[in-house]
Design a protein around this motif. Structure first.
Motif, PDB file in Angstrom:
ATOM      1  N   PHE A 239       9.628 -20.231   0.720  1.00 15.92           N
ATOM      2  CA  PHE A 239       8.201 -20.234  -0.209  1.00 15.92           C
ATOM      3  C   PHE A 239       6.825 -20.656   0.618  1.00 15.92           C
ATOM      4  CE2 PHE A 239       5.469 -22.436  -2.815  1.00 15.92           C
ATOM      5  CZ  PHE A 239       4.941 -21.345  -3.753  1.00 15.92           C
ATOM      6  N   TRP A 240       7.256 -21.845   1.023  1.00 10.35           N
ATOM      7  CA  TRP A 240       6.222 -22.314   1.846  1.00 10.35           C
ATOM      8  C   TRP A 240       5.988 -21.811   3.267  1.00 10.35           C
ATOM      9  CZ3 TRP A 240       2.835 -25.878  -0.008  1.00 10.35           C
ATOM     10  CH2 TRP A 240       3.221 -26.456  -1.083  1.00 10.35           C
ATOM     11  N   LYS A 241       6.808 -21.067   3.697  1.00 11.71           N
ATOM     12  CA  LYS A 241       6.405 -20.298   4.987  1.00 11.71           C
ATOM     13  C   LYS A 241       5.730 -19.071   4.527  1.00 11.71           C
ATOM     14  CE  LYS A 241       9.793 -18.791   7.554  1.00 11.71           C
ATOM     15  NZ  LYS A 241      11.361 -18.378   8.199  1.00 11.71           N
TER      16      LYS A 241
ATOM     17  N   GLY B  68      -2.503 -31.240   5.530  1.00  8.87           N
ATOM     18  CA  GLY B  68      -3.247 -31.608   6.401  1.00  8.87           C
ATOM     19  C   GLY B  68      -4.050 -30.667   7.270  1.00  8.87           C
ATOM     20  N   ASN B  69      -3.563 -29.346   6.670  1.00 10.79           N
ATOM     21  CA  ASN B  69      -4.278 -28.136   7.307  1.00 10.79           C
ATOM     22  C   ASN B  69      -3.834 -27.719   8.838  1.00 10.79           C
ATOM     23  OD1 ASN B  69      -5.536 -27.398   4.764  1.00 10.79           O
ATOM     24  ND2 ASN B  69      -7.298 -28.835   5.611  1.00 10.79           N
ATOM     25  N   LYS B  70      -2.555 -28.400   8.889  1.00  8.83           N
ATOM     26  CA  LYS B  70      -1.794 -28.198  10.359  1.00  8.83           C
ATOM     27  C   LYS B  70      -0.937 -27.014  10.115  1.00  8.83           C
ATOM     28  CE  LYS B  70      -3.456 -32.690  11.739  1.00  8.83           C
ATOM     29  NZ  LYS B  70      -2.919 -34.129  11.931  1.00  8.83           N
ATOM     30  N   TYR B  71      -1.153 -25.906   9.963  1.00  5.35           N
ATOM     31  CA  TYR B  71      -0.005 -24.780   9.282  1.00  5.35           C
ATOM     32  C   TYR B  71       0.701 -24.399  10.620  1.00  5.35           C
ATOM     33  CZ  TYR B  71      -3.831 -24.402   6.238  1.00  5.35           C
ATOM     34  OH  TYR B  71      -4.673 -24.862   5.006  1.00  5.35           O
ATOM     35  N   ALA B  72       0.391 -24.546  11.807  1.00  3.15           N
ATOM     36  CA  ALA B  72       1.366 -24.179  12.940  1.00  3.15           C
ATOM     37  C   ALA B  72       2.446 -25.303  13.077  1.00  3.15           C
ATOM     38  CB  ALA B  72       0.556 -24.178  14.164  1.00  3.15           C
ATOM     39  N   GLN B  73       1.993 -26.456  13.071  1.00  2.00           N
ATOM     40  CA  GLN B  73       3.097 -27.641  12.937  1.00  2.00           C
ATOM     41  C   GLN B  73       4.074 -27.441  11.680  1.00  2.00           C
ATOM     42  OE1 GLN B  73      -0.129 -28.085  13.494  1.00  2.00           O
ATOM     43  NE2 GLN B  73      -0.404 -29.226  15.114  1.00  2.00           N
ATOM     44  N   SER B  74       3.303 -27.331  10.443  1.00  2.00           N
ATOM     45  CA  SER B  74       4.164 -27.265   9.368  1.00  2.00           C
ATOM     46  C   SER B  74       5.214 -25.867   9.419  1.00  2.00           C
ATOM     47  CB  SER B  74       3.147 -26.837   8.028  1.00  2.00           C
ATOM     48  OG  SER B  74       4.051 -26.331   6.928  1.00  2.00           O
ATOM     49  N   LEU B  75       4.606 -24.806   9.833  1.00  2.00           N
ATOM     50  CA  LEU B  75       5.602 -23.578  10.127  1.00  2.00           C
ATOM     51  C   LEU B  75       6.989 -24.041  11.020  1.00  2.00           C
ATOM     52  CD1 LEU B  75       6.101 -20.530   9.648  1.00  2.00           C
ATOM     53  CD2 LEU B  75       4.697 -19.922  11.477  1.00  2.00           C
ATOM     54  N   ILE B  76       6.567 -24.898  11.977  1.00  4.77           N
ATOM     55  CA  ILE B  76       7.809 -25.073  13.009  1.00  4.77           C
ATOM     56  C   ILE B  76       8.873 -25.938  12.088  1.00  4.77           C
ATOM     57  CG2 ILE B  76       8.364 -26.841  14.621  1.00  4.77           C
ATOM     58  CD1 ILE B  76       5.669 -26.203  15.738  1.00  4.77           C
ATOM     59  N   TYR B  77       8.729 -26.842  10.928  1.00  3.16           N
ATOM     60  CA  TYR B  77       9.621 -27.503  10.492  1.00  3.16           C
ATOM     61  C   TYR B  77      10.107 -26.791   9.388  1.00  3.16           C
ATOM     62  CZ  TYR B  77       7.970 -31.467  13.012  1.00  3.16           C
ATOM     63  OH  TYR B  77       7.795 -32.105  14.108  1.00  3.16           O
ATOM     64  N   MET B  78       9.249 -25.814   8.621  1.00  2.28           N
ATOM     65  CA  MET B  78      10.040 -25.204   7.734  1.00  2.28           C
ATOM     66  C   MET B  78      10.992 -23.857   8.299  1.00  2.28           C
ATOM     67  SD  MET B  78       8.876 -26.131   4.892  1.00  2.28           S
ATOM     68  CE  MET B  78       7.765 -27.242   4.263  1.00  2.28           C
ATOM     69  N   GLU B  79      10.503 -23.440   9.379  1.00  2.00           N
ATOM     70  CA  GLU B  79      11.300 -22.465  10.037  1.00  2.00           C
ATOM     71  C   GLU B  79      12.787 -23.299  10.650  1.00  2.00           C
ATOM     72  OE1 GLU B  79       9.222 -20.585  13.332  1.00  2.00           O
ATOM     73  OE2 GLU B  79       8.511 -19.032  11.963  1.00  2.00           O
ATOM     74  N   GLU B  80      12.711 -24.467  10.832  1.00  2.00           N
ATOM     75  CA  GLU B  80      13.902 -25.182  11.424  1.00  2.00           C
ATOM     76  C   GLU B  80      14.736 -25.432   9.869  1.00  2.00           C
ATOM     77  OE1 GLU B  80      15.432 -29.454  13.422  1.00  2.00           O
ATOM     78  OE2 GLU B  80      13.127 -28.951  13.442  1.00  2.00           O
TER      79      GLU B  80
END
Length: 117
Positions: A100-102, A72-84
């Motif tokens: 990998f996704w990070k 959805g091109n919401k990279y900052a939100q995506s990063l939060i969950y990948m870091e968790e």
């Protein structure tokens, strides 16, 4: 007999609740697979909200939530969950994929030094 009935009711309510939350997870993943990322985010967040404690499916929900945000091109939100995932669930089957996704997320954010790590 009365205690048995009360116990049965409590068990039925718990099973029903668990079934509903599991359905939210499956629906969220199905939404993701159909490319309906906003719906996936909504259902996966509901799943995480209904499972107050960590379940064995929490890393899976976080993973699909993260990649739904990514697409959805919401990279900052995506990063939060990948870091968790990589911090709290680093032994889960989703940890390597989250790493990998990070890297991809950092690339899309123009943070090349972090992407190389």
């Amino acid at each position: 007999m009365r205690k048995f009935i009360i116990l049965f009711i409590v068990a039925a309510v718990a099973l029903h609740s668990q079934t509903n939350s599991q359905a939210l997870l499956e629906t969220g993943i199905s939404d993701y697979n159909r490319g309906q990322y906003d719906f996936a985010v909504t259902n996966l967040k509901k799943y995480l909200d209904t499972t107050k404690e960590d379940s064995r499916y929490t890393p899976k929900a976080l993973y699909y939530l993260g990649i739904s945000f990514y697409f959805g091109n919401k990279y900052a939100q995506s990063l939060i969950y990948m870091e968790e995932i990589t911090a709290r669930y680093r032994l889960s089957e989703y940890a390597m994929d989250a790493q990998f996704w990070k890297g991809l997320i950092y690339q899309n954010m123009g943070r090349w030094n972090e992407a190389e790590d």
